[in-house]
Write a protein that holds these residues in place. Structure first.
Motif, PDB file in Angstrom:
ATOM      1  N   VAL A 175       1.015  -1.297  -0.123  1.00 23.58           N
ATOM      2  CA  VAL A 175       0.136  -0.114  -0.006  1.00 23.58           C
ATOM      3  C   VAL A 175       0.815   1.123   0.169  1.00 23.58           C
ATOM      4  O   VAL A 175       0.672   2.137  -0.544  1.00 23.58           O
ATOM      5  CB  VAL A 175      -1.059  -0.070   1.076  1.00 23.58           C
ATOM      6  CG1 VAL A 175      -1.544   1.398   1.324  1.00 23.58           C
ATOM      7  CG2 VAL A 175      -2.000  -0.911   0.991  1.00 23.58           C
ATOM      8  N   GLU A 176       2.044   1.353   1.110  1.00 23.04           N
ATOM      9  CA  GLU A 176       2.799   2.511   0.964  1.00 23.04           C
ATOM     10  C   GLU A 176       3.526   2.797  -0.305  1.00 23.04           C
ATOM     11  O   GLU A 176       3.721   3.929  -1.096  1.00 23.04           O
ATOM     12  CB  GLU A 176       3.755   2.238   2.113  1.00 23.04           C
ATOM     13  CG  GLU A 176       3.371   2.378   3.292  1.00 23.04           C
ATOM     14  CD  GLU A 176       4.369   2.407   4.464  1.00 23.04           C
ATOM     15  OE1 GLU A 176       4.391   2.868   5.498  1.00 23.04           O
ATOM     16  OE2 GLU A 176       5.343   1.469   4.363  1.00 23.04           O
ATOM     17  N   THR A 177       3.941   1.769  -1.015  1.00 21.69           N
ATOM     18  CA  THR A 177       4.781   2.047  -2.264  1.00 21.69           C
ATOM     19  C   THR A 177       3.752   2.336  -3.032  1.00 21.69           C
ATOM     20  O   THR A 177       4.413   3.383  -3.969  1.00 21.69           O
ATOM     21  CB  THR A 177       5.477   0.639  -2.442  1.00 21.69           C
ATOM     22  OG1 THR A 177       6.195   0.194  -1.600  1.00 21.69           O
ATOM     23  CG2 THR A 177       6.411   0.479  -3.890  1.00 21.69           C
ATOM     24  N   VAL A 178       2.789   1.858  -3.698  1.00 25.58           N
ATOM     25  CA  VAL A 178       1.718   2.175  -4.638  1.00 25.58           C
ATOM     26  C   VAL A 178       1.349   3.598  -4.494  1.00 25.58           C
ATOM     27  O   VAL A 178       1.305   4.389  -5.437  1.00 25.58           O
ATOM     28  CB  VAL A 178       0.530   1.070  -4.593  1.00 25.58           C
ATOM     29  CG1 VAL A 178      -0.476   1.585  -5.569  1.00 25.58           C
ATOM     30  CG2 VAL A 178       1.179  -0.214  -4.998  1.00 25.58           C
ATOM     31  N   LEU A 179       0.896   3.797  -3.056  1.00 22.97           N
ATOM     32  CA  LEU A 179       0.483   5.261  -2.734  1.00 22.97           C
ATOM     33  C   LEU A 179       1.403   6.251  -3.072  1.00 22.97           C
ATOM     34  O   LEU A 179       1.355   7.465  -3.851  1.00 22.97           O
ATOM     35  CB  LEU A 179      -0.113   5.333  -1.609  1.00 22.97           C
ATOM     36  CG  LEU A 179      -0.552   6.720  -0.931  1.00 22.97           C
ATOM     37  CD1 LEU A 179      -1.654   7.137  -1.763  1.00 22.97           C
ATOM     38  CD2 LEU A 179      -0.754   6.657   0.426  1.00 22.97           C
ATOM     39  N   ALA A 180       2.769   5.789  -2.598  1.00 21.53           N
ATOM     40  CA  ALA A 180       3.958   7.059  -2.952  1.00 21.53           C
ATOM     41  C   ALA A 180       4.098   7.124  -4.453  1.00 21.53           C
ATOM     42  O   ALA A 180       4.549   8.115  -4.831  1.00 21.53           O
ATOM     43  CB  ALA A 180       5.085   6.463  -2.109  1.00 21.53           C
ATOM     44  N   ILE A 181       4.254   6.044  -5.234  1.00 19.15           N
ATOM     45  CA  ILE A 181       4.287   6.230  -6.553  1.00 19.15           C
ATOM     46  C   ILE A 181       3.332   6.986  -7.260  1.00 19.15           C
ATOM     47  O   ILE A 181       3.563   7.797  -8.013  1.00 19.15           O
ATOM     48  CB  ILE A 181       4.716   4.738  -7.326  1.00 19.15           C
ATOM     49  CG1 ILE A 181       5.719   4.096  -6.708  1.00 19.15           C
ATOM     50  CG2 ILE A 181       4.784   4.828  -8.945  1.00 19.15           C
ATOM     51  CD1 ILE A 181       5.971   2.589  -7.330  1.00 19.15           C
ATOM     52  N   ALA A 182       2.133   6.512  -7.075  1.00 18.10           N
ATOM     53  CA  ALA A 182       0.951   7.150  -7.560  1.00 18.10           C
ATOM     54  C   ALA A 182       0.767   8.558  -7.355  1.00 18.10           C
ATOM     55  O   ALA A 182       0.747   9.498  -8.036  1.00 18.10           O
ATOM     56  CB  ALA A 182      -0.175   6.591  -7.045  1.00 18.10           C
ATOM     57  N   ARG A 183       1.292   9.256  -5.908  1.00 16.72           N
ATOM     58  CA  ARG A 183       1.422  10.494  -5.580  1.00 16.72           C
ATOM     59  C   ARG A 183       2.566  11.157  -6.505  1.00 16.72           C
ATOM     60  O   ARG A 183       2.131  12.499  -7.067  1.00 16.72           O
ATOM     61  CB  ARG A 183       1.608  10.963  -4.082  1.00 16.72           C
ATOM     62  CG  ARG A 183       0.515  10.384  -3.363  1.00 16.72           C
ATOM     63  CD  ARG A 183       1.099  10.262  -1.752  1.00 16.72           C
ATOM     64  NE  ARG A 183       1.553  11.717  -1.517  1.00 16.72           N
ATOM     65  CZ  ARG A 183       2.640  11.814  -0.467  1.00 16.72           C
ATOM     66  NH1 ARG A 183       3.014  10.655   0.027  1.00 16.72           N
ATOM     67  NH2 ARG A 183       3.224  12.907  -0.295  1.00 16.72           N
ATOM     68  N   GLY A 184       3.468  10.653  -6.808  1.00 19.79           N
ATOM     69  CA  GLY A 184       4.692  11.235  -7.586  1.00 19.79           C
ATOM     70  C   GLY A 184       4.241  11.358  -9.200  1.00 19.79           C
ATOM     71  O   GLY A 184       4.368  12.364  -9.881  1.00 19.79           O
ATOM     72  N   ILE A 185       3.430  10.279  -9.538  1.00 22.20           N
ATOM     73  CA  ILE A 185       3.107  10.455 -11.235  1.00 22.20           C
ATOM     74  C   ILE A 185       1.885  11.550 -11.338  1.00 22.20           C
ATOM     75  O   ILE A 185       1.693  12.134 -12.187  1.00 22.20           O
ATOM     76  CB  ILE A 185       2.329   8.841 -11.363  1.00 22.20           C
ATOM     77  CG1 ILE A 185       3.442   8.103 -11.690  1.00 22.20           C
ATOM     78  CG2 ILE A 185       1.483   9.163 -12.637  1.00 22.20           C
ATOM     79  CD1 ILE A 185       3.266   6.788 -11.675  1.00 22.20           C
ATOM     80  N   ALA A 186       1.018  11.682 -10.281  1.00 16.52           N
ATOM     81  CA  ALA A 186      -0.012  12.516 -10.288  1.00 16.52           C
ATOM     82  C   ALA A 186       0.474  14.121 -10.628  1.00 16.52           C
ATOM     83  O   ALA A 186      -0.011  15.024 -11.262  1.00 16.52           O
ATOM     84  CB  ALA A 186      -0.753  12.506  -9.037  1.00 16.52           C
ATOM     85  N   VAL A 187       1.781  14.240 -10.051  1.00 17.31           N
ATOM     86  CA  VAL A 187       2.365  15.790 -10.277  1.00 17.31           C
ATOM     87  C   VAL A 187       3.522  15.476 -11.162  1.00 17.31           C
ATOM     88  O   VAL A 187       4.454  16.389 -11.330  1.00 17.31           O
ATOM     89  CB  VAL A 187       2.905  16.245  -8.943  1.00 17.31           C
ATOM     90  CG1 VAL A 187       1.575  16.717  -7.943  1.00 17.31           C
ATOM     91  CG2 VAL A 187       3.930  15.472  -8.294  1.00 17.31           C
ATOM     92  N   GLN A 188       3.571  14.632 -11.935  1.00 16.84           N
ATOM     93  CA  GLN A 188       4.604  14.190 -13.094  1.00 16.84           C
ATOM     94  C   GLN A 188       6.031  14.302 -12.367  1.00 16.84           C
ATOM     95  O   GLN A 188       6.932  14.700 -12.759  1.00 16.84           O
ATOM     96  CB  GLN A 188       4.502  15.015 -14.049  1.00 16.84           C
ATOM     97  CG  GLN A 188       3.084  14.897 -14.893  1.00 16.84           C
ATOM     98  CD  GLN A 188       2.973  15.776 -16.026  1.00 16.84           C
ATOM     99  OE1 GLN A 188       3.759  15.651 -17.249  1.00 16.84           O
ATOM    100  NE2 GLN A 188       2.174  16.803 -16.217  1.00 16.84           N
ATOM    101  N   ASP A 189       6.118  13.649 -11.216  1.00 21.26           N
ATOM    102  CA  ASP A 189       7.622  13.492 -10.549  1.00 21.26           C
ATOM    103  C   ASP A 189       8.032  12.264 -10.384  1.00 21.26           C
ATOM    104  O   ASP A 189       7.337  11.306  -9.981  1.00 21.26           O
ATOM    105  CB  ASP A 189       7.269  14.117  -9.210  1.00 21.26           C
ATOM    106  CG  ASP A 189       8.697  13.912  -8.272  1.00 21.26           C
ATOM    107  OD1 ASP A 189       9.469  13.358  -8.827  1.00 21.26           O
ATOM    108  OD2 ASP A 189       8.586  14.276  -7.334  1.00 21.26           O
ATOM    109  N   TYR A 190       9.001  11.862 -11.626  1.00 25.24           N
ATOM    110  CA  TYR A 190       9.509  10.538 -11.788  1.00 25.24           C
ATOM    111  C   TYR A 190      10.765  10.341 -11.155  1.00 25.24           C
ATOM    112  O   TYR A 190      11.245   9.427 -11.477  1.00 25.24           O
ATOM    113  CB  TYR A 190       9.390  10.481 -13.175  1.00 25.24           C
ATOM    114  CG  TYR A 190       8.065  10.525 -13.967  1.00 25.24           C
ATOM    115  CD1 TYR A 190       7.036   9.995 -13.733  1.00 25.24           C
ATOM    116  CD2 TYR A 190       7.928  11.747 -14.873  1.00 25.24           C
ATOM    117  CE1 TYR A 190       5.587  10.147 -14.359  1.00 25.24           C
ATOM    118  CE2 TYR A 190       6.843  11.993 -15.637  1.00 25.24           C
ATOM    119  CZ  TYR A 190       5.648  11.237 -15.208  1.00 25.24           C
ATOM    120  OH  TYR A 190       4.265  11.504 -15.906  1.00 25.24           O
TER     121      TYR A 190
END
Length: 370
Positions: A175-190
């Motif tokens: 859950v933590e990993t998916v959430l953290a990746i998704a939050r970055g993608i939302a703001v186009q932070d890769y």
């Protein structure tokens, strides 16, 4: 206290990184050193790294007390480095031997970069940043289907380490990993380092790792702390949740099950204090037989935790709401049965979980709307 060590090498930012029911308090709280552990590194390691990259050494006196603050003096040779790719650099870092001169071992695992880059590429191709945060969460979770489940990961080390892994999970790390990746993608932070930062923010009290007691051990505490920082919102009450009416003290009452508390009285007392703070809050849950009635109010990517009747404990497992192709709501989770998988129907799954009494639900907050 962790320190990120960055080296300017031909424009690259180099970051040195390492990494069933007791109950899953969390299935959530543990992660092996097969992942990344962000840690402090001494100046001597800096000199050794320079030698690995350049083949040259410099006769410098280094004491064990010299830390990252003195590290820039070790960059004497870096301006003359030949071009090196990021993946090659990670391989060099991964070869660093153990040393008694380090306060903490720093181990890079190059093989863990590949899954992150794969997810990033997928996100760009699918323009995921244009979707809602919940849809992004589900799309990212899909990328980890079939990854192995591994229990007891964060607690394998004697000291608290910031561990991130994309190759195996317990339920909370998923859950933590998916959430953290998704939050970055939302703001186009890769950027991978920013992913590491977000995981630290989600996992620890006030967003900072400061020893074992700073980890958010109870899911209720995890939700409360992340809600303060507008990472998630607890929507259990508005969905019709009812009070759990129990004292959360499982950890202090089972001290012998937690090595960190057995050997350290201060850590034990710190956990007792955290439990006392939790007693001031109300923990709500949606009873199992009411879950289906709230399907219309749930969204893909909502965080679901399995509330339990185990004395002193709030939840035993966690995952993410998953919308199946036919529209039915299920749960995608790192299953103790062996891997990341999808349970087709959420309520039916909860009914089969031992000691389950219902669910707690938190909704990711879209960082673009903060």
């Amino acid at each position: 206290m962790r320190i990120f060590l960055s080296l300017a090498v031909l424009g690259f930012a180099i970051v040195g990184v390492n990494n069933s029911l007791i109950p899953d308090v969390w299935a959530f709280q543990s992660q092996s050193a097969t992942g990344y552990v962000v840690e402090r590194q001494t100046a001597r390691q800096g000199a050794d790294l320079a030698f690995s990259l350049t083949g040259k050494s410099k006769n410098l006196e280094i004491t064990n007390k010299q830390t990252v603050s003195s590290f820039p003096s070790m960059l004497w040779d870096f301006n003359n480095l030949a071009e090196i790719s990021y993946s090659e650099l990670l391989k060099v870092l991964a070869r660093r031997p153990e040393s008694n001169n380090t306060e903490r071992e720093t181990v890079a695992q190059p093989e863990d970069i590949a899954p992150f880059e794969k997810v990033v590429q997928y996100a760009k191709q699918q323009n995921l940043h244009d979707r809602s945060i919940g849809e992004i969460v589900q799309a990212i979770a899909d990328n980890f289907l079939g990854k192995p489940y591994a229990a007891g990961l964060l607690d394998e080390s004697g000291e608290e380490k910031l561990i991130v892994t994309l190759n195996k999970f317990d339920c909370v790390l998923f859950v933590e990993t998916v959430l953290a990746i998704a939050r970055g993608i939302a703001v186009q932070d890769y950027d991978y380092q920013n992913l590491v930062n977000r995981i630290e923010e989600q996992r620890y009290l006030n967003g900072k790792m400061n020893g074992y007691c700073s980890r958010l051990h109870y899911f209720s505490d995890w939700i409360n702390d992340n809600q303060k920082r507008q990472t998630v919102e607890n929507i259990t009450a508005e969905l019709g949740g009812v009070p759990m009416n129990k004292t959360l003290n499982f950890m202090s009452q089972h001290r012998s099950s937690y090595a960190q508390m057995v050997k350290d009285e201060a850590t034990y007392q710190c956990i007792v204090s955290q439990e006392a703070e939790l007693a001031k809050t109300t923990v709500n849950y949606i009873p199992t037989n009411r879950i289906k009635s709230v399907y219309s109010q749930l969204k893909p990517g909502d965080i679901v935790a399995v509330a339990t009747d185990v004395k002193g404990l709030d939840v035993t497992h966690t995952g993410l709401v998953y919308r199946n192709a036919d529209g039915n709501l299920g749960l995608i989770h790192a299953s103790p049965a062996g891997e990341v998988t999808v349970a087709y129907d959420l309520q039916r799954y909860i009914r089969r979980v031992e000691s389950a009494i219902g669910i707690v639900v938190a909704r990711p907050i879209d960082p673009r709307e903060r």
